[in-house]
Design a protein around this motif. Structure first.
Motif, PDB file in Angstrom:
ATOM      1  N   UNK A   1      30.747  33.885  34.615  1.00 39.88           N
ATOM      2  CA  UNK A   1      31.697  33.804  33.594  1.00 39.88           C
ATOM      3  C   UNK A   1      32.374  35.077  33.767  1.00 39.88           C
ATOM      4  N   UNK A   2      31.636  36.631  34.198  1.00 37.13           N
ATOM      5  CA  UNK A   2      32.553  37.726  34.295  1.00 37.13           C
ATOM      6  C   UNK A   2      33.429  37.634  35.284  1.00 37.13           C
ATOM      7  N   UNK A   3      33.083  36.991  36.243  1.00 37.19           N
ATOM      8  CA  UNK A   3      34.098  36.820  37.714  1.00 37.19           C
ATOM      9  C   UNK A   3      35.367  36.124  37.028  1.00 37.19           C
ATOM     10  N   UNK A   4      34.933  35.167  36.526  1.00 27.67           N
ATOM     11  CA  UNK A   4      36.368  33.967  36.162  1.00 27.67           C
ATOM     12  C   UNK A   4      37.006  34.892  35.038  1.00 27.67           C
ATOM     13  N   UNK A   5      36.516  35.988  34.095  1.00 27.13           N
ATOM     14  CA  UNK A   5      37.449  36.877  33.179  1.00 27.13           C
ATOM     15  C   UNK A   5      38.044  37.830  34.145  1.00 27.13           C
ATOM     16  N   UNK A   6      37.509  38.458  34.998  1.00 24.78           N
ATOM     17  CA  UNK A   6      38.139  39.396  35.944  1.00 24.78           C
ATOM     18  C   UNK A   6      39.263  38.709  36.652  1.00 24.78           C
ATOM     19  N   UNK A   7      38.920  37.713  37.052  1.00 23.04           N
ATOM     20  CA  UNK A   7      40.069  36.893  37.846  1.00 23.04           C
ATOM     21  C   UNK A   7      41.268  36.433  36.864  1.00 23.04           C
ATOM     22  N   UNK A   8      40.997  36.122  35.901  1.00 25.22           N
ATOM     23  CA  UNK A   8      41.829  35.751  34.798  1.00 25.22           C
ATOM     24  C   UNK A   8      42.855  36.984  34.323  1.00 25.22           C
ATOM     25  N   UNK A   9      42.160  38.135  34.211  1.00 23.97           N
ATOM     26  CA  UNK A   9      42.823  39.321  33.861  1.00 23.97           C
ATOM     27  C   UNK A   9      43.874  39.923  34.802  1.00 23.97           C
ATOM     28  N   UNK A  10      43.762  39.621  36.145  1.00 26.21           N
ATOM     29  CA  UNK A  10      44.641  40.081  37.213  1.00 26.21           C
ATOM     30  C   UNK A  10      45.703  39.171  37.129  1.00 26.21           C
ATOM     31  N   UNK A  11      45.836  37.988  36.492  1.00 23.57           N
ATOM     32  CA  UNK A  11      47.141  37.262  36.207  1.00 23.57           C
ATOM     33  C   UNK A  11      47.970  37.596  35.172  1.00 23.57           C
ATOM     34  N   UNK A  12      47.391  38.496  34.148  1.00 26.10           N
ATOM     35  CA  UNK A  12      48.332  38.846  33.064  1.00 26.10           C
ATOM     36  C   UNK A  12      49.124  39.934  33.491  1.00 26.10           C
ATOM     37  N   UNK A  13      48.969  41.066  34.226  1.00 28.55           N
ATOM     38  CA  UNK A  13      49.720  41.933  34.296  1.00 28.55           C
ATOM     39  C   UNK A  13      51.196  41.639  35.135  1.00 28.55           C
TER      40      UNK A  13
ATOM     41  N   UNK B   1      55.563  39.397  44.181  1.00 31.31           N
ATOM     42  CA  UNK B   1      55.106  38.147  44.087  1.00 31.31           C
ATOM     43  C   UNK B   1      54.102  37.772  43.279  1.00 31.31           C
ATOM     44  N   UNK B   2      53.349  38.975  42.684  1.00 30.98           N
ATOM     45  CA  UNK B   2      52.499  38.677  41.563  1.00 30.98           C
ATOM     46  C   UNK B   2      51.170  39.829  42.142  1.00 30.98           C
ATOM     47  N   UNK B   3      50.096  39.468  41.382  1.00 26.35           N
ATOM     48  CA  UNK B   3      48.911  40.068  41.623  1.00 26.35           C
ATOM     49  C   UNK B   3      47.970  38.968  42.319  1.00 26.35           C
TER      50      UNK B   3
END
Length: 100
Positions: free
Chosen positions: A33-45, A52-54
């Motif tokens: 779950x923590x890894x999923x949260x981390x990967x999710x936050x890298x999409x927001x900036x 091209x993105x993060x």
């Protein structure tokens, strides 16, 4: 003194690889779950202007592999000309080129 014949160098993998079982340090589901949260936050900036993105490690090369499997592998003009000349010399029909 005669020199020994040179042999082609064999490929050697030189990247370190460390495998860790996250369950050894706590709950595996909480870790996932923590890894999923981390990967999710890298999409927001927001991306930098023209960016091209993060991306997380391996994400860009993975999408490039999928794109190349569908569309083909880009080859520089000079390289393509050399390949077609070699193909002609050996009587091989080169593959069809696709330009997009």
């Amino acid at each position: 003194m005669a020199r020994p014949a040179l042999r082609p160098r064999e490929h050697r993998q030189n990247a370190p690889l460390i495998a860790i079982d996250p369950a050894a340090f706590g709950d595996a589901d909480a870790f996932a779950a923590a890894v999923g949260t981390t990967l999710g936050t890298r999409e927001s900036p927001p991306s930098a202007d023209g960016g091209e993105g993060v991306f997380h490690p391996g994400e860009r090369s993975s999408s490039a592999a999928v794109r190349r499997a569908e569309e083909g592998v880009p080859v520089a003009g000079k390289v393509w000309r050399e390949l077609t000349r070699s193909a002609e010399r050996f009587g091989i029909t080169p593959p069809v080129t696709v330009t997009t």
